[in-house]
Design a protein around this motif. Structure first.
Motif: not given
Length: 297
Positions: A31-39, A25-29, A41-49, A15-18
């Protein structure tokens, strides 16, 4: 390594990606929202990539495919638009007789490699396809999805839509055209197809993929048969479907609609994990059959 699918991501990340893809939402938005799902060893930036397009890996028809001919063409449009439009023209290399033309309308990032691939696929299926770049007046697709999305927000949408209307009209008279023009679009482009159906009385067929619906007051103007594709997990777009369908029925518009259960917005785009192979293949087979039925008779 196996290709990631939507099932590999938490629904909230999707949903955040959509929201990010559509400028909500911005790129920062993201990354901040996805951070809680980055587990793990995967970072929020990694999820976006991981969710971002991989164009080279997904191309089905290369530009030098011997079955087709491609070129970039520029056409003049009306004064209501930007005045000219440029895009990829793809046609069968060994066409026999006159062929129908399909206007291919991109998502909200301009004419990227995926949409060019869609045009080439249509040429392999024995259509002439023209895929314009709405970003052409601003320098064209910049080769970067983030830059393209930012640039897209600077367009005057009244002018852009007028250019697409012009394109639908001029394609009837392309050399080799049988005079019948259809349109297919994805996301933003799906919304443009719905708009064209209300503005181009002789549009011969329209296929919007998960696109915004037109105002219900304009639905009675639609003369073209429509084949409408929606993703089951797409609350943002699907919220407008009930009213649209009601207006289509009231106007006695010829339409077929399919909602593909359990898939994400963008399910036809095979460059990202939101792609769903079964739904995409089924939707595309229906699309080609629909164009064959309505553009060749």
């Amino acid at each position: 390594m196996s290709r990631k699918t939507a099932d590999d991501f938490h629904p909230e990340v999707l949903k955040l990606f959509d929201k990010y893809v559509h400028g909500l939402t911005s790129r920062r938005g993201f990354l901040e929202g996805a951070a809680k799902f980055a587990v793990g060893g995967i970072t929020a930036a990694g999820l976006l990539e991981a969710l971002s397009p991989k164009f080279a890996e997904a191309a089905q028809v290369q530009n030098d495919d011997p079955r087709i001919k491609t070129s970039y063409e520029e056409y003049a449009t009306t004064i209501e638009g930007y005045g000219k439009i440029r895009g990829l023209l793809a046609r069968p290399a060994k066409a026999e007789g006159k062929l129908p033309v399909v206007l291919v309308i991109h998502e909200n990032r301009g004419l990227n490699p995926h949409i060019e691939d869609i045009a080439r696929r249509l040429a392999v299926d024995n259509f002439i396809a023209f895929a314009p770049d709405a970003l052409y007046p601003l320098g064209g697709y910049p080769g970067d999805e983030d830059k393209a999305r930012d640039l897209f927000q600077k367009l005057d949408q009244n002018k852009t839509r007028a250019d697409f209307v012009s394109a639908a009209g001029l394609l009837k008279f392309l050399p080799g055209s049988n005079g019948k023009v259809g349109a297919v679009g994805f996301c933003y482009g799906g919304g443009v197809v719905n708009h064209l159906a209300t503005r181009v009385p002789d549009l011969a067929a329209g296929v919007p993929f998960y696109g915004n619906q037109p105002p219900t007051k304009d639905v009675a103007k639609i003369k073209a048969p429509l084949l409408i594709h929606y993703a089951g997990n797409d609350d943002r777009i699907n919220a407008g479907w009930a009213a649209y369908e009601g207006a289509l029925k009231e106007a006695k518009t010829r339409y077929e609609a399919f909602i593909y259960p359990g898939v994400q917005h963008g399910f036809n785009n095979d460059t990202t994990p939101r792609y769903d192979d079964n739904a995409a293949k089924q939707a595309w087979q229906r699309t080609v059959a629909f164009f064959n039925k309505n553009l060749r008779a």
